[in-house]
Design a protein around this motif. Structure first.
Motif: not given
Length: 338
Positions: A52-54, A76-85, A87-91, A98-105
């Motif tokens: 849940g890092p987004t 997390g479950r949202d690929p766009a938000k995972l990519r955003d966070v 990239e923010t961290i890397s900058r 690394k990102t892993v797509l996972f809808d915990f529901s």
């Protein structure tokens, strides 16, 4: 006259002793906040897994861990938000992500099993030292249990209980092999400090599981070099509470996600159950001054007011009783506790 003086002296002495005892409890509650934070990378390992890092606490915790030099696996479950966070961290920080797509529901389904396989592959071979189980859901918010369909409660249990358990089981073996690690499970003051949390009964129940799960794991793995901790925040400002409800809260006790994360990361490795921030610890200490029946009555009245606000802001839909409630990747801190 002598008897009157003696009676007054006795009452004054009892009052002084009571004030002294209350002051000692307050100081004992606040003293741990002065502890020096651990060097997480050196003590536990180079990588951290955050669910849940987004947004909210999860995003702020991810950034704070990166600031302390840990590489991150973001789940997390949202690929766009995972990519955003990511990239923010890397900058902002010289760390890997690394990102892993996972809808915990969807945990414990075929799709959930596939996501869990991807998570195991992502952490294989990594020196994962810290796991932050932050993902959770608090929606539909302040309601009576019969007002919402059972699927909403089932989703909440899948996200808050089953997913947390499965992710922990996926990361723990590597920690055991390396003989070090820290598991941080995000609980709630609603389950660990307050005697009850009416109108959020299922949510509080799931967070009580988190607290007991953490405590038992801490004992189970205490001799394996693994620290297990349940953090029990009170109110933290996120997008899971409407602006109308936020306006009714005492702002001094509502932390920003960044403010909470700074305190939370400092507490990793210090204690099995903790309320990391000073303002929240003061709230917990204050709650302990009152009998449970008084706190129960106040909590019910307060949460009924929240329910009324939510019904005014968003007209109550009868169809909600049969419609599924979407799970969230982020933790619902508006109802962590108050």
């Amino acid at each position: 006259m002598g008897a009157s003086v003696w009676f007054f002296f006795s009452l004054a002495s009892l009052g002084a002793l009571h004030v002294f005892a209350v002051s000692v409890r307050l100081l004992a509650s606040l003293a741990p906040c002065l502890r020096r934070p651990k060097d997480l990378r050196r003590r536990y390992g180079e990588w951290a897994v955050v669910t849940g890092p987004t947004s909210g606490i999860g995003r702020s915790m991810s950034l704070e861990l990166a600031r302390r030099g840990l590489n991150l696996v973001l789940v997390g479950r949202d690929p766009a938000k995972l990519r955003d966070v990511s990239e923010t961290i890397s900058r902002a920080h010289a760390v890997q992500t690394k990102t892993v797509l996972f809808d915990f529901s969807l945990v414990s389904t075929a799709q959930g099993d596939e996501a869990m396989r991807r998570l195991r592959e992502a952490v294989a071979g990594l020196d994962v030292g810290v796991l932050v189980n932050n993902a959770g859901v608090a929606k539909p918010g302040a309601v009576y249990m019969h007002e919402v369909g059972v699927e909403a409660w089932a989703r909440m249990i899948r996200v808050n209980v089953l997913a947390l358990t499965e992710v922990t089981a996926a990361v723990l073996p590597g920690m055991v092999r390396r003989g070090r690690g820290a598991v941080v499970n995000m609980g709630s003051g609603s389950a660990s400090v307050l005697p009850s949390f009416p109108l959020y009964s299922v949510y509080a129940g799931t967070k009580r599981y988190v607290a007991e799960f953490s405590r038992s794991l801490a004992v189970e793995y205490g001799n394996s070099g693994i620290d297990v901790q349940c953090q029990a925040p009170f109110l933290v400002e996120t997008n899971m509470v409407s602006s109308a409800v936020k306006a009714s809260l005492i702002s001094q006790f509502v932390l920003t996600p960044d403010g909470y994360a700074r305190a939370a990361v400092r507490w990793i490795g210090h204690g099995t159950l903790c309320v990391p921030n000073v303002a929240h610890r003061l709230q917990g200490w204050f709650v302990g001054l009152f009998p449970d029946f008084g706190t129960d009555a106040y909590r019910l009245e307060y949460n009924l007011r929240q329910r009324a606000i939510l019904r005014r802001v968003k007209p109550w839909r009868k169809s909600q009783a049969s419609s599924p409630v979407p799970a969230k990747d982020e933790v619902g801190v508006g109802v962590r506790s108050d």
